[in-house]
Design an enzyme around this catalytic site. Structure first.
Site, short mmCIF file in Angstrom:
data_model
loop_
_atom_site.label_atom_id
_atom_site.label_comp_id
_atom_site.label_asym_id
_atom_site.label_seq_id
_atom_site.Cartn_x
_atom_site.Cartn_y
_atom_site.Cartn_z
N HIS A 64 -23.99 15.37 11.92
CA HIS A 64 -23.27 14.70 10.82
C HIS A 64 -23.20 15.61 9.59
O HIS A 64 -24.11 16.42 9.36
CB HIS A 64 -24.00 13.40 10.48
CG HIS A 64 -23.19 12.45 9.67
ND1 HIS A 64 -23.11 12.52 8.30
CD2 HIS A 64 -22.42 11.40 10.04
CE1 HIS A 64 -22.34 11.55 7.86
NE2 HIS A 64 -21.90 10.85 8.89
N TYR A 118 -18.56 3.75 2.37
CA TYR A 118 -19.42 4.06 1.23
C TYR A 118 -19.81 2.76 0.52
O TYR A 118 -18.99 1.85 0.39
CB TYR A 118 -18.69 4.97 0.25
CG TYR A 118 -18.34 6.34 0.79
CD1 TYR A 118 -19.31 7.19 1.30
CD2 TYR A 118 -17.03 6.81 0.76
CE1 TYR A 118 -18.99 8.46 1.77
CE2 TYR A 118 -16.69 8.08 1.23
CZ TYR A 118 -17.68 8.89 1.73
OH TYR A 118 -17.34 10.15 2.20
N ASP A 168 -20.20 3.87 8.46
CA ASP A 168 -20.24 2.79 7.47
C ASP A 168 -19.35 3.17 6.29
O ASP A 168 -19.28 4.34 5.93
CB ASP A 168 -21.68 2.66 6.95
CG ASP A 168 -22.20 1.25 7.01
OD1 ASP A 168 -21.65 0.44 7.76
OD2 ASP A 168 -23.18 0.97 6.31
N PHE A 214 -14.86 8.50 5.28
CA PHE A 214 -15.21 9.70 4.53
C PHE A 214 -14.36 9.92 3.27
O PHE A 214 -14.61 10.84 2.51
CB PHE A 214 -15.14 10.97 5.42
CG PHE A 214 -16.11 10.97 6.55
CD1 PHE A 214 -17.46 11.18 6.33
CD2 PHE A 214 -15.70 10.71 7.86
CE1 PHE A 214 -18.37 11.16 7.37
CE2 PHE A 214 -16.60 10.69 8.91
CZ PHE A 214 -17.94 10.91 8.67
#
Length: 233
Positions: A187, A67, A65, A78
């Site tokens: 993760h 941020y 997803d 990221f």
């Protein structure tokens, strides 16, 4: 919704724009941008594809997803804009990079330098409502990004797919492991990083594979004259 995607991807993803699921997705996303604060900015929705051409990709890092905090998402998984405080997952990525390759932790949060070297930083879902993680999941983006991964798996070879977390692992099931190299771990989120992300050495393993295939490795260092002195933790 802006559908301006680079010519290198048009051949593979252009047909998706005409499918029923995407037309429904487009209506949803357009209405969301009109009614709510949505990230990333509309002109950055396809930034991952437009920064990293299909033919030049060497590595795929799959996120889930964008941020959902103010001014964080910039269209690259990221990654955040420079001058932004590092989100926890990015902070842990930098920590592992430092341990793995002894690369100083940069004050830069923008990972565009990686993308320009052939690292596709793609989220499974390309938009999100402010402060509502997962709010645009299961609206059609996953099918679109599945098409991108499928095209890479089928039309390219000797790519490195870095899959962090169970969500990425499931999405990566369509990758042809006989043609590509897959690196998996938990993760980098603070909830899981200490259960196997730290110490997984994804960056050195990626470069080792690329060198074995006689390909130029990735320079993971995000150089900054303020490195190690202006950390935005």
């Amino acid at each position: 919704m802006n559908k301006d995607i680079s010519n290198s991807w048009e051949k593979y993803l252009g047909p998706e724009f005409d499918k029923a699921y995407f037309k429904k997705l487009e209506q949803f996303v357009d209405s969301e941008y009109q009614e709510y604060e949505i990230y990333p900015p509309q002109d950055s929705i396809y930034r991952a594809f437009n920064t990293c051409s299909f033919e030049d990709i060497k590595v795929v890092i799959l996120g889930q997803d964008p941020y959902h905090g103010p001014n964080q998402a910039n269209g690259l998984a990221f990654s955040v804009n420079d001058q932004m405080k590092f989100p926890p997952s990015l902070r842990n990525i930098y920590k592992e990079l430092n341990k793995d390759l002894n690369i100083p932790i940069s004050s830069k949060g923008n990972l565009e330098y990686w993308a320009k070297q052939g690292v596709l930083l793609i989220n499974a879902t390309l938009t999100v409502r402010a402060k509502e993680a997962g709010s645009h999941q299961k609206k059609g983006w996953e099918e679109f990004t599945d098409a991108a991964i499928k095209a890479l798996s089928e039309k390219r070879e000797k790519l490195v797919f870095i899959l962090w977390g169970s969500y990425a692992h499931k999405k990566g099931l369509q990758i042809d492991e006989s043609k590509h190299h897959i690196i998996k771990s938990v993760h980098p989120s603070p909830l899981s990083a200490h259960r196997g992300f730290f110490g997984s050495q994804p960056f050195s393993k990626t470069n080792m594979y690329l060198k074995e295939q006689n390909l130029v490795p990735i320079n993971w260092e995000l150089k900054d004259e303020n490195t190690q002195t202006n950390l935005k933790f």
